[in-house]
Motif scaffolding. Structure first.
Motif, mmCIF file in Angstrom:
data_model
loop_
_atom_site.group_PDB
_atom_site.id
_atom_site.type_symbol
_atom_site.label_atom_id
_atom_site.label_comp_id
_atom_site.label_asym_id
_atom_site.label_seq_id
_atom_site.Cartn_x
_atom_site.Cartn_y
_atom_site.Cartn_z
ATOM 1 N N MET A 1 2.421 -50.672 7.391
ATOM 2 C CA MET A 1 1.405 -51.015 8.370
ATOM 3 C C MET A 1 1.503 -52.503 8.673
ATOM 4 O O MET A 1 1.619 -53.325 7.776
ATOM 5 N N HIS A 2 1.475 -52.837 9.948
ATOM 6 C CA HIS A 2 1.520 -54.229 10.367
ATOM 7 C C HIS A 2 0.242 -54.962 9.975
ATOM 8 O O HIS A 2 -0.828 -54.382 9.902
ATOM 9 N N ARG A 3 0.405 -56.240 9.735
ATOM 10 C CA ARG A 3 -0.748 -57.133 9.611
ATOM 11 C C ARG A 3 -0.655 -58.067 10.805
ATOM 12 O O ARG A 3 0.338 -58.784 10.960
ATOM 13 N N ILE A 4 -1.662 -58.010 11.651
ATOM 14 C CA ILE A 4 -1.672 -58.839 12.854
ATOM 15 C C ILE A 4 -2.824 -59.825 12.762
ATOM 16 O O ILE A 4 -3.957 -59.458 12.486
ATOM 17 N N LYS A 67 -2.803 -72.471 9.384
ATOM 18 C CA LYS A 67 -3.352 -71.126 9.158
ATOM 19 C C LYS A 67 -2.278 -70.034 9.217
ATOM 20 O O LYS A 67 -2.547 -68.889 8.900
ATOM 21 N N VAL A 68 -1.070 -70.392 9.653
ATOM 22 C CA VAL A 68 0.006 -69.403 9.809
ATOM 23 C C VAL A 68 0.779 -69.281 8.501
ATOM 24 O O VAL A 68 1.362 -70.257 8.035
ATOM 25 N N PRO A 69 0.804 -68.083 7.911
ATOM 26 C CA PRO A 69 1.602 -67.907 6.698
ATOM 27 C C PRO A 69 3.091 -68.142 6.991
ATOM 28 O O PRO A 69 3.577 -67.816 8.078
ATOM 29 N N GLU A 70 3.784 -68.701 6.030
ATOM 30 C CA GLU A 70 5.189 -69.053 6.213
ATOM 31 C C GLU A 70 6.051 -67.849 6.588
ATOM 32 O O GLU A 70 6.996 -67.960 7.354
ATOM 33 N N SER A 71 5.728 -66.688 6.060
ATOM 34 C CA SER A 71 6.552 -65.500 6.296
ATOM 35 C C SER A 71 6.170 -64.738 7.568
ATOM 36 O O SER A 71 6.791 -63.735 7.898
ATOM 37 N N SER A 72 5.181 -65.207 8.303
ATOM 38 C CA SER A 72 4.701 -64.495 9.479
ATOM 39 C C SER A 72 5.587 -64.773 10.689
ATOM 40 O O SER A 72 6.065 -65.892 10.886
ATOM 41 N N TYR A 73 5.790 -63.747 11.514
ATOM 42 C CA TYR A 73 6.492 -63.902 12.786
ATOM 43 C C TYR A 73 5.480 -64.467 13.772
ATOM 44 O O TYR A 73 4.398 -63.913 13.958
ATOM 45 N N LEU A 74 5.810 -65.561 14.422
ATOM 46 C CA LEU A 74 4.871 -66.284 15.263
ATOM 47 C C LEU A 74 5.104 -65.986 16.739
ATOM 48 O O LEU A 74 6.230 -66.104 17.232
ATOM 49 N N LEU A 89 5.794 -55.961 24.798
ATOM 50 C CA LEU A 89 5.165 -56.454 23.575
ATOM 51 C C LEU A 89 5.142 -55.366 22.512
ATOM 52 O O LEU A 89 5.462 -55.615 21.347
ATOM 53 N N ALA A 90 4.781 -54.153 22.904
ATOM 54 C CA ALA A 90 4.752 -53.035 21.957
ATOM 55 C C ALA A 90 6.150 -52.788 21.387
ATOM 56 O O ALA A 90 6.306 -52.550 20.176
ATOM 57 N N LYS A 91 7.159 -52.873 22.235
ATOM 58 C CA LYS A 91 8.550 -52.684 21.771
ATOM 59 C C LYS A 91 8.924 -53.767 20.763
ATOM 60 O O LYS A 91 9.531 -53.480 19.730
ATOM 61 N N LYS A 92 8.546 -55.005 21.038
ATOM 62 C CA LYS A 92 8.853 -56.118 20.129
ATOM 63 C C LYS A 92 8.172 -55.910 18.782
ATOM 64 O O LYS A 92 8.788 -56.108 17.726
ATOM 65 N N ILE A 93 6.916 -55.503 18.785
ATOM 66 C CA ILE A 93 6.187 -55.270 17.532
ATOM 67 C C ILE A 93 6.841 -54.132 16.754
ATOM 68 O O ILE A 93 6.998 -54.219 15.531
ATOM 69 N N THR A 94 7.262 -53.079 17.457
ATOM 70 C CA THR A 94 7.950 -51.964 16.801
ATOM 71 C C THR A 94 9.264 -52.435 16.191
ATOM 72 O O THR A 94 9.589 -52.096 15.049
ATOM 73 N N GLU A 95 10.030 -53.224 16.936
ATOM 74 C CA GLU A 95 11.302 -53.754 16.433
ATOM 75 C C GLU A 95 11.084 -54.617 15.191
ATOM 76 O O GLU A 95 11.858 -54.544 14.230
ATOM 77 N N LEU A 96 10.043 -55.422 15.208
ATOM 78 C CA LEU A 96 9.749 -56.263 14.046
ATOM 79 C C LEU A 96 9.449 -55.399 12.830
ATOM 80 O O LEU A 96 9.931 -55.664 11.725
ATOM 81 N N THR A 98 10.445 -52.308 12.258
ATOM 82 C CA THR A 98 11.683 -51.651 11.852
ATOM 83 C C THR A 98 12.577 -52.603 11.052
ATOM 84 O O THR A 98 13.254 -52.190 10.117
ATOM 85 N N ALA A 99 12.519 -53.885 11.412
ATOM 86 C CA ALA A 99 13.319 -54.900 10.713
ATOM 87 C C ALA A 99 12.642 -55.393 9.435
ATOM 88 O O ALA A 99 13.155 -56.282 8.768
ATOM 89 N N GLY A 100 11.482 -54.823 9.107
ATOM 90 C CA GLY A 100 10.791 -55.207 7.880
ATOM 91 C C GLY A 100 9.841 -56.376 8.029
ATOM 92 O O GLY A 100 9.307 -56.889 7.049
ATOM 93 N N GLN A 101 9.624 -56.813 9.264
ATOM 94 C CA GLN A 101 8.707 -57.929 9.519
ATOM 95 C C GLN A 101 7.366 -57.358 9.952
ATOM 96 O O GLN A 101 7.151 -57.075 11.120
#
Length: 114
Positions: A1-4, A67-74, A89-96, A98-101
């Protein structure tokens, strides 16, 4: 599950906007963990000079980035940035994902941008 995470300069003052944000937060619940952080705007004099505006942008930017965690995709939301569709945007979030981000942070600047 993503954390946004959404980190924004300024507080939502309009009741209808705050209610809309709460409603969408509920709708997103099954798909991600949503966190919204608001930081205070820097004080600025009436009719600020360009140097004063830049000083505010730097101060707000530094506080946002803390406030941005170091491991977060910005993802930075800025009027001068590239426009993408909701589908892109939805495609990018899905790709992230899938890549474990799974940790994504959106930054929103104040009245003078980022």
């Amino acid at each position: 599950m993503h954390r946004i995470r959404i980190i924004a300069v300024g507080k939502i003052k309009e009741k209808y906007l705050a209610e809309g944000i709460r409603e969408f937060g509920k709708r997103l619940g099954p798909f991600c963990r949503l966190e919204i952080l608001e930081i205070d705007e820097e004080r600025m004099p009436d009719e600020p000079s360009q140097a004063e505006k830049e000083k505010v942008l730097i101060a707000e930017g530094e506080r946002l980035l803390k406030k941005v965690p170091e491991s977060s995709y910005l993802i930075v939301l800025d009027v001068a940035g590239k426009n993408i569709s909701s589908e892109e945007l939805a495609k990018k979030i899905t790709e992230l994902g899938t890549a474990g981000q799974g940790d994504i942070t959106f930054l929103i600047g104040g009245a003078f941008g980022l």
